[in-house]
Design a protein around this motif. Structure first.
Motif, PDB file in Angstrom:
ATOM      1  N   ALA A  41       0.851  -1.284   0.072  1.00  0.00           N
ATOM      2  CA  ALA A  41       0.145  -0.078   0.099  1.00  0.00           C
ATOM      3  C   ALA A  41       0.746   1.195   0.143  1.00  0.00           C
ATOM      4  CB  ALA A  41      -1.215   0.104   1.248  1.00  0.00           C
ATOM      5  N   ALA A  42       1.906   1.205   0.720  1.00  0.00           N
ATOM      6  CA  ALA A  42       2.891   2.412   0.912  1.00  0.00           C
ATOM      7  C   ALA A  42       3.633   2.397  -0.652  1.00  0.00           C
ATOM      8  CB  ALA A  42       3.701   2.463   2.108  1.00  0.00           C
ATOM      9  N   ARG A  45       1.268   3.984  -3.068  1.00  0.00           N
ATOM     10  CA  ARG A  45       1.017   5.424  -2.804  1.00  0.00           C
ATOM     11  C   ARG A  45       2.505   6.119  -2.865  1.00  0.00           C
ATOM     12  NH1 ARG A  45      -2.391   8.394  -4.025  1.00  0.00           N
ATOM     13  NH2 ARG A  45      -4.236   8.437  -2.492  1.00  0.00           N
ATOM     14  N   ARG A  46       3.301   5.696  -3.168  1.00  0.00           N
ATOM     15  CA  ARG A  46       4.753   6.581  -3.267  1.00  0.00           C
ATOM     16  C   ARG A  46       4.670   6.901  -4.639  1.00  0.00           C
ATOM     17  NH1 ARG A  46      10.178   3.617  -3.667  1.00  0.00           N
ATOM     18  NH2 ARG A  46      11.350   5.346  -4.397  1.00  0.00           N
ATOM     19  N   ASP A  47       4.263   6.123  -5.627  1.00  0.00           N
ATOM     20  CA  ASP A  47       4.305   6.672  -6.947  1.00  0.00           C
ATOM     21  C   ASP A  47       5.502   7.005  -7.512  1.00  0.00           C
ATOM     22  OD1 ASP A  47       3.064   6.612  -9.566  1.00  0.00           O
ATOM     23  OD2 ASP A  47       2.440   8.564  -9.235  1.00  0.00           O
ATOM     24  N   GLN A  55       2.775   8.485   3.740  1.00  0.00           N
ATOM     25  CA  GLN A  55       2.975   7.046   2.980  1.00  0.00           C
ATOM     26  C   GLN A  55       3.242   5.996   4.020  1.00  0.00           C
ATOM     27  OE1 GLN A  55       6.011   7.792   0.200  1.00  0.00           O
ATOM     28  NE2 GLN A  55       4.579   9.046  -1.094  1.00  0.00           N
ATOM     29  N   LEU A  58       0.278   5.309   6.233  1.00  0.00           N
ATOM     30  CA  LEU A  58      -0.890   4.785   5.493  1.00  0.00           C
ATOM     31  C   LEU A  58      -0.377   3.101   5.533  1.00  0.00           C
ATOM     32  CD1 LEU A  58      -3.238   4.631   3.336  1.00  0.00           C
ATOM     33  CD2 LEU A  58      -1.450   4.490   1.737  1.00  0.00           C
ATOM     34  N   SER A  62      -2.830   0.571   7.309  1.00  0.00           N
ATOM     35  CA  SER A  62      -3.523  -0.438   6.674  1.00  0.00           C
ATOM     36  C   SER A  62      -3.196  -1.930   6.678  1.00  0.00           C
ATOM     37  CB  SER A  62      -3.545  -0.208   5.042  1.00  0.00           C
ATOM     38  OG  SER A  62      -2.118  -0.112   4.440  1.00  0.00           O
ATOM     39  N   LEU A 103      -5.781   3.147  -4.235  1.00  0.00           N
ATOM     40  CA  LEU A 103      -4.816   4.110  -4.284  1.00  0.00           C
ATOM     41  C   LEU A 103      -4.095   4.379  -5.586  1.00  0.00           C
ATOM     42  CD1 LEU A 103      -3.188   1.993  -1.147  1.00  0.00           C
ATOM     43  CD2 LEU A 103      -4.337   4.183  -1.001  1.00  0.00           C
ATOM     44  N   THR A 104      -4.524   3.743  -6.453  1.00  0.00           N
ATOM     45  CA  THR A 104      -3.999   3.894  -7.765  1.00  0.00           C
ATOM     46  C   THR A 104      -4.353   5.144  -8.533  1.00  0.00           C
ATOM     47  OG1 THR A 104      -5.337   2.378  -8.958  1.00  0.00           O
ATOM     48  CG2 THR A 104      -2.951   1.763  -8.191  1.00  0.00           C
ATOM     49  N   ASP A 105      -5.434   5.940  -7.865  1.00  0.00           N
ATOM     50  CA  ASP A 105      -6.297   6.905  -8.337  1.00  0.00           C
ATOM     51  C   ASP A 105      -6.904   6.839  -9.629  1.00  0.00           C
ATOM     52  OD1 ASP A 105      -5.158   8.701  -6.327  1.00  0.00           O
ATOM     53  OD2 ASP A 105      -3.311   9.201  -7.481  1.00  0.00           O
TER      54      ASP A 105
END
Length: 135
Positions: A41-42, A45-47, A55, A58, A62, A103-105
């Protein structure tokens, strides 16, 4: 003379369930799943950018939530009928996958749809396993 103290008493099946202690697998499996889920998950979100405290938070929250839910489901699964147990595993998986996809928007419909598809697959697989393994 003291044989009356040694006579075993009848204890129901619930008394044995209360005497059971947590096996190492009952703690380790939810913990490992929670750590992997939190890291993933982190990572999502880091992308590709630098890691931030948000992050990491999160990932910790989670991962801890998933580990707690997996542990709770593992504790109560024997008291559930096979149908409800399969639904519980499917729902937990659907929520976990749906959250990761969100989380991937992407759109809400995509995350909900993918969560439902994966959850339905887990529900069917879990029901089949429970149905064929139980007497």
């Amino acid at each position: 003379m003291a044989t009356h103290a040694a006579v075993p008493t009848r204890r129901g099946p619930r008394a044995h369930a209360r005497d059971r202690h947590h096996t190492p697998l009952a703690w380790a499996l939810p913990l490992v799943l929670g750590v992997i889920y939190g890291f993933y998950a982190a990572f999502i979100r880091r992308d590709g950018g630098p890691s931030t405290g948000g992050q990491v938070l999160l990932g910790l929250v989670s991962g801890a939530a998933l580990a707690a839910l997996c542990f709770a489901l593992g504790r109560i699964q024997q008291s559930l009928p096979r149908e409800l147990r399969a639904v519980a595993y499917g729902a937990l998986t659907a929520c976990a996958i749906g959250f990761l996809v969100s989380l991937t928007d992407t759109s809400v419909l995509r995350s909900a749809g993918l969560g439902l598809v994966v959850g339905a697959g887990v529900l069917c697989t879990a029901f089949y396993i429970f149905y064929t393994r139980e007497s």
